[in-house]
Design a protein around this motif. Structure first.
Motif, PDB file in Angstrom:
ATOM      1  N   SER A 147       5.302   9.318  -3.646  1.00 46.96           N
ATOM      2  CA  SER A 147       6.719   9.575  -3.399  1.00 46.96           C
ATOM      3  C   SER A 147       7.510   8.280  -3.496  1.00 46.96           C
ATOM      4  O   SER A 147       6.974   7.194  -3.312  1.00 46.96           O
ATOM      5  CB  SER A 147       6.911  10.200  -2.019  1.00 46.96           C
ATOM      6  N   GLY A 148       8.774   8.417  -3.791  1.00 48.33           N
ATOM      7  CA  GLY A 148       9.663   7.265  -3.889  1.00 48.33           C
ATOM      8  C   GLY A 148      10.948   7.727  -4.525  1.00 48.33           C
ATOM      9  O   GLY A 148      11.023   8.873  -4.999  1.00 48.33           O
ATOM     10  N   ALA A 188       2.107  -3.385   1.804  1.00 50.92           N
ATOM     11  CA  ALA A 188       2.500  -3.288   3.214  1.00 50.92           C
ATOM     12  C   ALA A 188       2.164  -1.921   3.801  1.00 50.92           C
ATOM     13  O   ALA A 188       1.539  -1.810   4.848  1.00 50.92           O
ATOM     14  CB  ALA A 188       3.993  -3.575   3.354  1.00 50.92           C
ATOM     15  N   THR A 189       2.594  -0.887   3.119  1.00 49.95           N
ATOM     16  CA  THR A 189       2.356   0.459   3.629  1.00 49.95           C
ATOM     17  C   THR A 189       2.326   1.436   2.457  1.00 49.95           C
ATOM     18  O   THR A 189       2.966   1.200   1.435  1.00 49.95           O
ATOM     19  CB  THR A 189       3.457   0.871   4.623  1.00 49.95           C
ATOM     20  N   LEU A 190       1.570   2.493   2.607  1.00 46.90           N
ATOM     21  CA  LEU A 190       1.543   3.489   1.539  1.00 46.90           C
ATOM     22  C   LEU A 190       2.898   4.177   1.445  1.00 46.90           C
ATOM     23  O   LEU A 190       3.641   4.229   2.406  1.00 46.90           O
ATOM     24  CB  LEU A 190       0.478   4.556   1.830  1.00 46.90           C
ATOM     25  N   PRO A 191       3.245   4.734   0.270  1.00 45.28           N
ATOM     26  CA  PRO A 191       4.428   5.591   0.194  1.00 45.28           C
ATOM     27  C   PRO A 191       4.274   6.747   1.183  1.00 45.28           C
ATOM     28  O   PRO A 191       3.156   7.071   1.587  1.00 45.28           O
ATOM     29  CB  PRO A 191       4.402   6.107  -1.248  1.00 45.28           C
ATOM     30  N   ARG A 192       5.396   7.359   1.554  1.00 45.60           N
ATOM     31  CA  ARG A 192       5.358   8.467   2.505  1.00 45.60           C
ATOM     32  C   ARG A 192       4.319   9.520   2.074  1.00 45.60           C
ATOM     33  O   ARG A 192       3.528   9.992   2.869  1.00 45.60           O
ATOM     34  CB  ARG A 192       6.751   9.103   2.625  1.00 45.60           C
ATOM     35  N   THR A 193       4.309   9.886   0.801  1.00 43.48           N
ATOM     36  CA  THR A 193       3.388  10.919   0.340  1.00 43.48           C
ATOM     37  C   THR A 193       2.586  10.434  -0.864  1.00 43.48           C
ATOM     38  O   THR A 193       3.164   9.920  -1.818  1.00 43.48           O
ATOM     39  CB  THR A 193       4.155  12.196  -0.064  1.00 43.48           C
ATOM     40  N   VAL A 194       1.286  10.586  -0.789  1.00 42.62           N
ATOM     41  CA  VAL A 194       0.432  10.381  -1.956  1.00 42.62           C
ATOM     42  C   VAL A 194      -0.225  11.727  -2.253  1.00 42.62           C
ATOM     43  O   VAL A 194      -0.932  12.274  -1.411  1.00 42.62           O
ATOM     44  CB  VAL A 194      -0.642   9.304  -1.699  1.00 42.62           C
ATOM     45  N   ASN A 195       0.070  12.275  -3.434  1.00 41.00           N
ATOM     46  CA  ASN A 195      -0.502  13.571  -3.814  1.00 41.00           C
ATOM     47  C   ASN A 195      -1.639  13.388  -4.807  1.00 41.00           C
ATOM     48  O   ASN A 195      -1.455  12.753  -5.839  1.00 41.00           O
ATOM     49  CB  ASN A 195       0.562  14.453  -4.492  1.00 41.00           C
TER      50      ASN A 195
ATOM     51  N   GLN B  79       5.080   2.590  11.198  1.00 40.38           N
ATOM     52  CA  GLN B  79       5.859   3.210  10.131  1.00 40.38           C
ATOM     53  C   GLN B  79       6.956   4.137  10.635  1.00 40.38           C
ATOM     54  O   GLN B  79       7.563   4.866   9.866  1.00 40.38           O
ATOM     55  CB  GLN B  79       4.918   3.982   9.199  1.00 40.38           C
ATOM     56  N   THR B 274      -4.698  17.472  -2.488  1.00 42.10           N
ATOM     57  CA  THR B 274      -5.126  16.633  -1.379  1.00 42.10           C
ATOM     58  C   THR B 274      -3.978  15.668  -1.133  1.00 42.10           C
ATOM     59  O   THR B 274      -3.619  14.894  -2.021  1.00 42.10           O
ATOM     60  CB  THR B 274      -6.411  15.871  -1.727  1.00 42.10           C
ATOM     61  N   THR B 275      -3.373  15.767   0.046  1.00 41.08           N
ATOM     62  CA  THR B 275      -2.117  15.055   0.280  1.00 41.08           C
ATOM     63  C   THR B 275      -2.216  14.115   1.465  1.00 41.08           C
ATOM     64  O   THR B 275      -2.658  14.504   2.540  1.00 41.08           O
ATOM     65  CB  THR B 275      -0.987  16.084   0.500  1.00 41.08           C
ATOM     66  N   PHE B 276      -1.806  12.876   1.225  1.00 41.93           N
ATOM     67  CA  PHE B 276      -1.816  11.824   2.248  1.00 41.93           C
ATOM     68  C   PHE B 276      -0.380  11.614   2.712  1.00 41.93           C
ATOM     69  O   PHE B 276       0.494  11.296   1.907  1.00 41.93           O
ATOM     70  CB  PHE B 276      -2.355  10.517   1.658  1.00 41.93           C
ATOM     71  N   SER B 277      -0.144  11.779   4.017  1.00 46.62           N
ATOM     72  CA  SER B 277       1.198  11.611   4.575  1.00 46.62           C
ATOM     73  C   SER B 277       1.211  10.398   5.484  1.00 46.62           C
ATOM     74  O   SER B 277       0.385  10.293   6.383  1.00 46.62           O
ATOM     75  CB  SER B 277       1.598  12.837   5.389  1.00 46.62           C
ATOM     76  N   THR B 278       2.161   9.507   5.241  1.00 44.46           N
ATOM     77  CA  THR B 278       2.210   8.260   5.996  1.00 44.46           C
ATOM     78  C   THR B 278       3.628   8.057   6.524  1.00 44.46           C
ATOM     79  O   THR B 278       4.527   7.688   5.764  1.00 44.46           O
ATOM     80  CB  THR B 278       1.802   7.086   5.082  1.00 44.46           C
ATOM     81  N   GLY B 279       3.817   8.350   7.797  1.00 43.45           N
ATOM     82  CA  GLY B 279       5.132   8.161   8.408  1.00 43.45           C
ATOM     83  C   GLY B 279       6.176   9.131   7.875  1.00 43.45           C
ATOM     84  O   GLY B 279       5.875  10.027   7.091  1.00 43.45           O
ATOM     85  N   PRO B 280       7.438   8.963   8.316  1.00 47.86           N
ATOM     86  CA  PRO B 280       8.525   9.808   7.809  1.00 47.86           C
ATOM     87  C   PRO B 280       9.005   9.294   6.451  1.00 47.86           C
ATOM     88  O   PRO B 280       8.516   8.272   5.960  1.00 47.86           O
ATOM     89  CB  PRO B 280       9.621   9.633   8.857  1.00 47.86           C
ATOM     90  N   ARG B 282      11.095   7.413   3.639  1.00 50.41           N
ATOM     91  CA  ARG B 282      11.643   6.052   3.664  1.00 50.41           C
ATOM     92  C   ARG B 282      13.141   6.118   3.364  1.00 50.41           C
ATOM     93  O   ARG B 282      13.608   7.078   2.726  1.00 50.41           O
ATOM     94  CB  ARG B 282      10.930   5.188   2.625  1.00 50.41           C
ATOM     95  N   ASP B 285      14.027   7.192  -0.053  1.00 53.38           N
ATOM     96  CA  ASP B 285      13.489   8.460  -0.570  1.00 53.38           C
ATOM     97  C   ASP B 285      14.578   9.525  -0.659  1.00 53.38           C
ATOM     98  O   ASP B 285      15.518   9.534   0.142  1.00 53.38           O
ATOM     99  CB  ASP B 285      12.370   8.981   0.342  1.00 53.38           C
TER     100      ASP B 285
END
Lengths: 231, 483
Positions: A147-148, A188-195, B79, B274-280, B282, B285
């Motif tokens: 995401s971005g 620093a940190t992953l994007p909010r969502t990695v699909n 985050q 397969t979905t990785f969610s990291t914080g709210p 940005r 976004d």
């Protein structure tokens, strides 16, 4: 930004873990060892099928993606993308109104006479979404999208038809290679969502009969861009 | 917590066995899941090595669980996310409700979550005036039918398509009553279009988690439908509910589990999403939730640590054990009476709701060992079922007649001479009673066994007698040859 529930719950849980192991909190040295372990993930069991050279990775990626009902076409260079997308949509009698990720690599689509293009996140009525992937994983024919502002996640799930453009140079053998690239790009940190996306949406929830197009896209079309020659 | 009928397993099982529709559904499972898993495993020569790696990984995490949970928490906070530690199911329900209240939430969409089942979250939210909407197709079907899931991966495994059509007609009353719903495709399309608006309108999205990553503070969901992604993407708030043992150190460690999970569950190489969610989301976004909450649930798990049931916490909820279990295959999931069915359920349920409320479950197994053989995390399920049986006996929870029988047997078995005399007498008596037919159609204390078959009678000689006679005749023969 806060840890809550209740502070007592936090203490109860952590104390419970420590009591079960007959110890207090780990000492500083033990914690440091674990912290280093997180920073330097060791080697893992990796399927042999994902080894080999780049040509093998591309072939395997295409084979595995098509095995899970994605369609795939290879084009020579980014300039070929609009025509490839047009061919696909015409071939399946699909609409030519496109919701396209703002990723600059997809700018060419707006210039193609066939399409009406809107850039940005998907709207509920969008039928065709075009996204650009961060990379691909040959091991299972999996796309990685992040995401971005240039790559909104809604394009991956709301439209019926999901067209994903991915550069051949961004295809690797294993998930591990993809993680390494991701850490390099986002230290620093992953994007909010990695699909990680492997084929179109599906379900087997009614009598275990596999049906494509459950809640996500009914079709996944991959445009694999051979960009090595230019690189 | 979700109500349990585990204590009446026997009655539940009887009812299930008489259910003709259920038999058909379970047969589909046996040919489907089992064959697909074995094909997927055959395609990956490294599968055994991955099982060992998965086991090592989870054992390491469990030994250092406090460290990894705190590391995960720190990353989520960094985050801009929120972490809610919940010692009990009630703590977790209240945490969810507080988030709903803070946002004046009226509807909540839900991805598939076994922890939500464990919390009885739907019934709770409804009581509190919040409408939960299940979005996984299987979960949606059983929500409409007001029943719990019967399988941890395929919640509506027990429902045939005609029954799905009935549930849809009863609920989607704004659609033409005579529409054709005879095929799974039509049912799916109807669910897709009904749920699309709900996704868009929901105030909060709740998902479970297949793993939590300490390195990045990410939560992972593994799905095929895409419903989990729409659930966590479209509303303003994403709430993740996860149990403590889901944490792993790094992305690579999560990968080990992911390589095992889909192959063991559905026989897929990898699930669709397969979905990785990291914080709210940005600041830059253009979509995604504005708030990110993780609810960390204990609910009895820390008590399993350091006990003979600790290894159960390696479970990744693939369902392979139930897919391969002859007992599950005969009675289905509902007979087990609580959230988790099959072999993993028979071990986990007593740990979470107390053996006094789940006493028959550890006996709902032939101890054939298939569950352990297919478990991707190499959990010694049969050993733990035996451990529960011991605890059950020690707590005097087994029926009196069974206890007396076992005590009598133990008394005799520790006195070989008495035991042999006893078996010799019983064998002779049975032989006499069976007469020329050589069969008994009823047996005292074993009416259930003889209800569906006859007991062949012994020939009047015990194994020990037979063994002694034969070995003495062979040794004589051997001596004879030499001489």
């Amino acid at each position: 930004m806060t840890s809550s529930g209740s502070t007592s719950s936090r203490a109860t849980v952590l104390d419970g873990i420590r009591r079960a192991h007959n110890r207090g909190p780990l000492d500083a040295q033990a914690q440091e060892v674990l912290r280093q372990g997180i920073k330097t993930p060791g080697s893992r069991v990796v399927p042999a099928r994902a080894q080999g050279d780049h040509a093998h990775h591309l072939a395997l990626f295409a084979e595995m993606a098509q095995a899970v009902a994605a369609t795939l076409v290879r084009v020579d260079g980014w300039a070929g993308v609009p025509e490839a997308v047009a061919d696909y949509l015409k071939g399946h009698n699909l609409p030519t109104d496109l919701a396209v990720a703002p990723d600059p690599r997809l700018d060419g689509l707006a210039g193609h006479g066939l399409f009406t293009v809107r850039r940005g996140p998907a709207l509920p009525q969008d039928v065709v979404g075009v996204a650009a992937a961060f990379g691909g994983i040959a091991e299972t024919g999996t796309l990685m999208l992040v995401s971005g502002p240039d790559t909104p996640t809604s394009l991956n799930f709301l439209p019926d038809v999901h067209v994903v453009v991915v550069a051949a140079s961004d295809i690797g053998g294993t998930y591990e290679e993809a993680w390494a690239r991701l850490r390099l790009r986002y230290p620093a940190t992953l994007p909010r969502t990695v699909n990680l996306i492997t084929g179109p949406s599906r379900t087997g929830d009614i009598e275990q009969t596999i049906q494509l197009g459950a809640h996500g896209p009914r079709r996944l079309h991959i445009v694999l861009v051979d960009d090595r020659a230019q690189a | 917590m979700e109500q349990s009928t585990s204590h009446t397993f026997k009655e539940n099982a009887h009812k299930a066995i008489d259910d003709a529709n259920l038999r058909v559904s379970l047969q589909t499972m046996k040919t489907g899941f089992r064959a697909k898993r074995s094909a997927a495993v055959a395609k990956l020569p490294e599968f055994e090595a991955l099982r060992d790696e998965g086991k090592r990984l989870k054992d390491h995490v469990l030994a250092n669980l406090d460290f990894y949970l705190e590391a995960f928490e720190a990353k989520v906070l960094e985050q801009g996310g929120h972490v809610h530690w919940c010692a009990t199911a009630e703590d977790a329900r209240q945490a969810v409700l507080t988030i709903c209240r803070d946002h004046n939430a009226r509807t909540v969409t839900k991805g598939k979550s076994m922890i939500a089942e464990e919390l009885g979250l739907n019934a709770f939210l409804e009581r509190e005036g919040v409408t939960p909407i299940e979005t996984d197709l299987g979960e949606y079907i059983i929500q409409l039918r007001h029943e719990p899931p019967s399988h941890i991966v395929a919640p509506a495994l027990h429902v045939r398509k005609e029954a799905v059509a009935d549930a849809f007609r009863a609920t989607h009353t704004h659609l033409a009553p005579d529409r054709d719903l005879s095929e799974p495709r039509q049912l799916l399309d109807e669910a897709r279009s009904e749920l699309r608006d709900k996704f868009l309108a929901a105030d909060i999205g709740i998902t479970g988690a297949n793993a939590l990553i300490a390195e990045t503070g990410s939560t992972i969901i593994v799905t095929n439908e895409g419903n989990g992604d729409l659930t966590q993407l479209l509303p303003k708030v994403h709430v993740v509910i996860a149990s403590l043992e889901k944490v792993v150190p790094t992305l690579e460690d999560a990968t080990t589990i992911l390589r095992l999970l889909a192959r063991s569950a559905t026989g897929q190489e990898f699930s669709s999403y397969t979905t990785f969610s990291t914080g709210p989301r940005r600041p830059e976004d253009t979509d995604g939730p504005e708030e990110f909450h993780v609810i960390l649930l204990d609910n009895g798990r820390t008590k399993m640590l350091g006990s003979e049931f600790e290894e159960m916490l390696r479970c990744i909820r693939c369902g392979a054990c139930m897919n391969h279990c002859p007992v599950y295959g005969a009675v289905g999931g509902h007979a087990y009476g609580w959230v988790y069915p099959g072999p993993m359920g028979s071990v986990l349920t007593p740990a979470l709701i107390g053996i006094e409320n789940a006493a028959p479950l550890p006996n709902a197994s032939t101890l054939c060992g298939r569950c352990e053989a297919v478990c991707p995390m190499k959990i010694p399920l049969p050993r733990m079922l035996r451990d529960w049986r011991e605890r059950e006996f020690a707590a005097k929870l087994t029926p009196d007649r069974q206890r007396w029988g076992l005590q009598l047997w133990a008394f005799a078995a520790t006195r070989p001479a008495l035991y042999r005399l006893g078996t010799r007498l019983v064998a002779r008596m049975m032989a006499l009673a069976g007469g020329r037919r050589g069969r008994l159609s009823t047996l005292p204390l074993a009416a259930a066994w003889t209800q569906s078959r006859d007991m062949p009678t012994p020939r009047g000689e015990t194994f020990m007698d037979l063994y002694r006679r034969r070995s003495s005749s062979t040794s004589q023969a051997a001596t004879g040859k030499k001489g």
